[in-house]
Design a protein around this motif. Structure first.
Motif, PDB file in Angstrom:
ATOM      1  N   GLY A  74       0.770  -1.329  -0.112  1.00 36.58           N
ATOM      2  CA  GLY A  74      -0.013   0.029  -0.137  1.00 36.58           C
ATOM      3  C   GLY A  74       0.695   1.332   0.093  1.00 36.58           C
ATOM      4  N   GLY A  75       2.190   1.157  -0.220  1.00 32.44           N
ATOM      5  CA  GLY A  75       3.143   2.470  -0.262  1.00 32.44           C
ATOM      6  C   GLY A  75       3.031   2.917  -1.727  1.00 32.44           C
ATOM      7  N   ASP A  76       4.087   4.073  -1.790  1.00 34.08           N
ATOM      8  CA  ASP A  76       4.058   4.617  -2.957  1.00 34.08           C
ATOM      9  C   ASP A  76       5.582   4.644  -3.303  1.00 34.08           C
ATOM     10  OD1 ASP A  76       4.313   6.514  -4.990  1.00 34.08           O
ATOM     11  OD2 ASP A  76       3.276   8.024  -4.182  1.00 34.08           O
ATOM     12  N   PRO A  77       5.716   3.566  -4.444  1.00 33.30           N
ATOM     13  CA  PRO A  77       7.189   3.528  -4.721  1.00 33.30           C
ATOM     14  C   PRO A  77       7.910   4.575  -5.383  1.00 33.30           C
ATOM     15  CG  PRO A  77       5.643   2.370  -6.263  1.00 33.30           C
ATOM     16  CD  PRO A  77       4.912   2.959  -5.159  1.00 33.30           C
ATOM     17  N   TYR A  78       7.073   5.587  -5.635  1.00 31.41           N
ATOM     18  CA  TYR A  78       7.577   6.973  -6.262  1.00 31.41           C
ATOM     19  C   TYR A  78       8.203   7.905  -5.257  1.00 31.41           C
ATOM     20  CZ  TYR A  78       5.311   4.976 -10.403  1.00 31.41           C
ATOM     21  OH  TYR A  78       5.150   4.260 -11.332  1.00 31.41           O
ATOM     22  N   VAL A  79       7.978   7.531  -3.912  1.00 30.96           N
ATOM     23  CA  VAL A  79       8.282   8.431  -2.905  1.00 30.96           C
ATOM     24  C   VAL A  79       9.106   7.238  -1.890  1.00 30.96           C
ATOM     25  CG1 VAL A  79       7.596   9.446  -0.774  1.00 30.96           C
ATOM     26  CG2 VAL A  79       6.482   9.564  -2.866  1.00 30.96           C
ATOM     27  N   THR A  80       8.912   6.165  -1.511  1.00 32.69           N
ATOM     28  CA  THR A  80       9.529   5.467  -0.652  1.00 32.69           C
ATOM     29  C   THR A  80      10.444   4.460  -1.504  1.00 32.69           C
ATOM     30  OG1 THR A  80       7.396   4.791   0.446  1.00 32.69           O
ATOM     31  CG2 THR A  80       9.121   3.325   1.067  1.00 32.69           C
ATOM     32  N   THR A  81      11.713   4.622  -1.019  1.00 32.02           N
ATOM     33  CA  THR A  81      12.801   3.967  -1.507  1.00 32.02           C
ATOM     34  C   THR A  81      12.980   2.461  -0.965  1.00 32.02           C
ATOM     35  OG1 THR A  81      14.400   4.607   0.061  1.00 32.02           O
ATOM     36  CG2 THR A  81      14.024   6.023  -1.678  1.00 32.02           C
ATOM     37  N   PRO A  82      13.913   1.326  -1.756  1.00 30.56           N
ATOM     38  CA  PRO A  82      13.952   0.171  -1.033  1.00 30.56           C
ATOM     39  C   PRO A  82      14.733   0.284   0.361  1.00 30.56           C
ATOM     40  CG  PRO A  82      14.628   0.308  -3.379  1.00 30.56           C
ATOM     41  CD  PRO A  82      14.191   1.759  -3.030  1.00 30.56           C
ATOM     42  N   ALA A  83      15.567   1.131   0.366  1.00 29.65           N
ATOM     43  CA  ALA A  83      16.117   1.297   1.821  1.00 29.65           C
ATOM     44  C   ALA A  83      15.006   1.632   2.951  1.00 29.65           C
ATOM     45  CB  ALA A  83      17.037   2.605   1.742  1.00 29.65           C
ATOM     46  N   ARG A  84      14.237   2.555   2.748  1.00 31.54           N
ATOM     47  CA  ARG A  84      13.199   2.700   3.562  1.00 31.54           C
ATOM     48  C   ARG A  84      12.158   1.569   3.881  1.00 31.54           C
ATOM     49  NH1 ARG A  84       9.879   8.015   2.536  1.00 31.54           N
ATOM     50  NH2 ARG A  84       8.841   7.226   4.490  1.00 31.54           N
ATOM     51  N   LEU A  85      12.177   0.635   2.775  1.00 29.92           N
ATOM     52  CA  LEU A  85      11.503  -0.522   2.872  1.00 29.92           C
ATOM     53  C   LEU A  85      11.982  -1.528   3.915  1.00 29.92           C
ATOM     54  CD1 LEU A  85       9.093  -2.535   2.096  1.00 29.92           C
ATOM     55  CD2 LEU A  85      10.732  -3.295   0.220  1.00 29.92           C
TER      56      LEU A  85
END
Length: 383
Positions: A74-85
């Motif tokens: 449910g996140g936004d991959p255009y804002v959230t980076t893999p590092a934050r994941l």
């Protein structure tokens, strides 16, 4: 394998694949006519087998999986980076891309999200699902070429049974396969278009391709220009309008901020691009901002000049609806500051539709050179 052994093996594989493709094309020019259906079947079996192996050639599959996991949660991959994941997905992503949001379109994000929904907490399963789906598109594109290409045998050699392309696209699992498949569908329909709703479907397919990677806009330009030259303004307007509306609807699901990562990515310069040397010395003499501005202005000019040369070259029996898109797609690979071997997928698919002389041989060599320059050797994976 150790890094030295794996690099050696993959380099040898790329060189032999390039040599093999050039040899098959030369034999075909001299009269070799294998069974087109056999070529398709052998290529399909090889592609499906390769899809069940560890991705080789780049680490992009890990990024695909991470962006898909973000979307599935449910996140936004255009804002959230893999590092934050974080977690197992982020661990697989190359360090250089761990803090980069997705530069792919909404269609790519949904494609990745569907695979991550299957994989859940298991990144290996997500990557496997992406590999299988990508191979299915590759096989489907090969079947469409078998049924619609002017020379099915040559099309099979250029796509389905092309070891270099299987190694780059299928073994790497790249999204460019999906772009090429949509492009083939669009051009197939454009070649037989007789009604107004066909133009809308063609435009919608172009919009979907741009929703995977915006570089597919070259396909739309290549389809529109012959129509405008012949005075067919209405079909061109219908195609352009349908493509624009489709793209607006796709990006409307996320918002304009989904285009922001593309701005940063557009300033990247890779080796062995034509601009690598200019970028190195220009940055030292003029500064990074000025150099990036000069490159961003000049490379489209160089691309159009190369496309003009390719379009005016020897293209026997090349249909107008496919020749210009091919010229633009190949010129983009040669002129763009950031160019990867899998970017050639669109040019390969379009070249398979009609006969080409030296441009196809040049495309083979260019793909091999890019593959040798951007080859991970299969390392960086800890499944």
């Amino acid at each position: 394998m150790s890094d030295t052994v794996s690099q050696t093996v993959t380099i040898v594989a790329i060189v032999l694949s390039c040599w093999g493709v050039l040899g098959m094309l030369r034999a075909h020019e001299r009269g070799w006519r294998p069974d087109a259906r056999l070529l398709f079947r052998l290529g399909a079996l090889t592609a499906l087998a390769v899809a069940n192996l560890t991705p080789v050639g780049s680490s992009d599959m890990a990024s695909y999986a991470a962006y898909g996991r973000i979307a599935a949660l449910g996140g936004d991959p255009y804002v959230t980076t893999p590092a934050r994941l974080g977690g197992a997905y982020a661990h697989l992503v190359s360090e250089g891309w761990r803090n980069t949001p997705s530069v792919y379109g909404p269609v790519a994000t949904w494609w990745q999200g569907a695979a991550a929904f299957v994989g859940q907490e298991r990144p290996w399963l997500t990557i496997w699902a992406l590999m299988l789906a990508n191979a299915a598109v590759f096989v489907g594109a090969g079947y469409l070429l078998l049924r619609t290409a002017d020379d099915p045998v040559r099309a099979g050699l250029l796509w389905s049974a092309n070891p270099l392309l299987i190694g780059v696209l299928v073994a790497g699992g790249h999204l460019d396969t999906l772009v090429a498949g949509l492009a083939l569908c669009a051009i197939h329909l454009a070649r037989r278009s007789t009604r107004w709703h066909h133009d809308l479907i063609v435009g919608g397919l172009v919009g979907l391709a741009c929703g995977v990677k915006v570089s597919a806009g070259l396909l739309g330009v290549g389809l529109a220009m012959p129509l405008l030259r012949s005075g067919a303004w209405r079909p061109a307007a219908r195609q352009a309008g349908a493509a624009a509306l489709t793209l607006a609807a796709l990006y409307g699901a996320y918002g304009a901020h989904a285009l922001v990562p593309l701005s940063a990515a557009s300033r990247l310069v890779s080796t062995p691009s034509l601009w690598a040397v200019f970028d190195r010395y220009g940055t030292a003499a003029l500064g990074p901002h000025t150099t990036a501005t000069i490159v961003s202005v000049l490379w489209p000019v160089v691309m159009l000049a190369l496309a003009w040369v390719l379009r005016r070259g020897p293209t026997p029996d090349a249909p107008a609806v496919g020749a210009l898109p091919f010229a633009l797609a190949f010129a983009w690979v040669l002129a763009a500051p950031w160019s990867m071997p899998w970017y050639t997928a669109l040019a390969w698919a379009l070249a398979a539709l009609f006969r080409q002389g030296r441009p196809t041989q040049c495309l083979t060599v260019a793909t091999a050179v890019l593959a040798l320059s951007h080859n991970s050797g299969g390392h960086g994976w800890t499944w």
